[in-house]
Design a protein around this motif. Structure first.
Motif, short mmCIF file in Angstrom:
data_model
loop_
_atom_site.label_atom_id
_atom_site.label_comp_id
_atom_site.label_asym_id
_atom_site.label_seq_id
_atom_site.Cartn_x
_atom_site.Cartn_y
_atom_site.Cartn_z
N GLY A 90 0.78 -1.23 0.00
CA GLY A 90 0.00 0.00 0.00
C GLY A 90 0.81 1.28 0.00
O GLY A 90 0.29 2.34 -0.27
N TYR A 91 2.11 1.18 0.33
CA TYR A 91 2.94 2.38 0.31
C TYR A 91 3.23 2.76 -1.13
O TYR A 91 3.56 1.91 -1.96
CB TYR A 91 4.27 2.14 1.05
N SER A 129 2.97 5.11 -9.76
CA SER A 129 1.68 4.44 -9.82
C SER A 129 1.43 3.64 -8.54
O SER A 129 2.35 3.02 -7.99
CB SER A 129 1.64 3.49 -11.02
N GLU A 130 0.19 3.65 -8.08
CA GLU A 130 -0.17 2.87 -6.90
C GLU A 130 0.01 1.38 -7.12
O GLU A 130 0.13 0.61 -6.17
CB GLU A 130 -1.61 3.17 -6.49
N SER A 131 0.03 0.94 -8.38
CA SER A 131 0.18 -0.49 -8.67
C SER A 131 1.63 -0.95 -8.62
O SER A 131 1.90 -2.14 -8.60
CB SER A 131 -0.42 -0.82 -10.04
N LEU A 132 2.58 -0.02 -8.56
CA LEU A 132 4.00 -0.39 -8.50
C LEU A 132 4.32 -0.94 -7.12
O LEU A 132 3.97 -0.34 -6.11
CB LEU A 132 4.88 0.83 -8.79
N TYR A 133 4.97 -2.10 -7.08
CA TYR A 133 5.47 -2.59 -5.80
C TYR A 133 6.96 -2.83 -5.92
O TYR A 133 7.43 -3.57 -6.78
CB TYR A 133 4.81 -3.90 -5.34
N GLY A 134 7.68 -2.22 -5.02
CA GLY A 134 9.10 -2.46 -4.91
C GLY A 134 9.93 -1.80 -5.99
O GLY A 134 9.46 -1.62 -7.12
N ILE A 135 11.14 -1.43 -5.61
CA ILE A 135 12.11 -0.91 -6.56
C ILE A 135 13.39 -1.71 -6.39
O ILE A 135 13.88 -1.88 -5.27
CB ILE A 135 12.36 0.60 -6.36
N ILE A 136 13.87 -2.23 -7.50
CA ILE A 136 15.11 -2.99 -7.51
C ILE A 136 16.10 -2.24 -8.39
O ILE A 136 15.84 -2.02 -9.57
CB ILE A 136 14.88 -4.43 -8.02
N ALA A 137 17.20 -1.83 -7.79
CA ALA A 137 18.24 -1.11 -8.52
C ALA A 137 19.53 -1.91 -8.39
O ALA A 137 19.90 -2.35 -7.30
CB ALA A 137 18.43 0.29 -7.93
#
Length: 170
Positions: A90-91, A129-137
């Motif tokens: 939800g974040y 976007s609210e549908s994005l979950y997580g960021i991997i860099a």
């Protein structure tokens, strides 16, 4: 709509041309715990680094803790290979926490995606976007693919455990 501006890729990473095993990947961790409340980074590190990848306290052995977008700069200059942002469900991420770092890392040859491997879309306004979950860099290449694989592996194991627990209560 304005035309996009494209930069030349400078490939500034210190890892260019150097053979570095995925099992040697160094993580950049945030100083705050809300960036990974489920402990997914430790699970991913265990998959990547093996059983000796965590300290006795459950911390990632090959990691540096730091705040802000500096993590993207550290990856870009070759001081680490992985930065994960896996907040609670939800974040929604603020663009200014990632957009500039995304450009810097991309220009150095790295890669930034969501947890499913899709490019992060920074065109939604102040937040992604609210549908994005997580960021991997990552510094890109095989590291990115292996971190995505490890993310999916630990997620499947976590989901299986939750489903087993639910079934046991029935």
């Amino acid at each position: 709509d304005a035309e996009p501006i494209y930069c030349n890729e400078v490939r500034a990473s210190a890892n260019d041309g150097i053979e570095l095993k995925v099992s040697d990947a160094r993580f950049c961790l945030g100083v705050e715990n809300y960036g990974d409340p489920l402990g997914q980074q430790a699970a991913i590190s265990s998959i990547i680094h093996g059983p000796d990848g965590l300290t006795n306290d459950g911390e990632i052995e090959k990691a540096r803790r730091m705040d802000s977008q500096v993590k993207y700069g550290v990856l870009a200059r070759g001081g680490a290979e992985v930065f994960l942002r896996l907040p609670k469900a939800g974040y929604v991420e603020w663009i200014w926490d990632h957009a500039a770092g995304n450009v810097v890392l991309h220009e150095a040859g790295g890669k930034v995606t969501d947890a499913e491997g899709s490019a992060v879309d920074f065109s939604h306004g102040a937040k992604v976007s609210e549908s994005l979950y997580g960021i991997i860099a990552t510094n890109g290449g095989v590291f990115h693919e292996q971190i995505l694989r490890a993310y999916k592996e630990q997620k499947a194991a976590r989901d299986d455990k939750a489903n087993s627990s639910f079934r046991a209560k029935l």
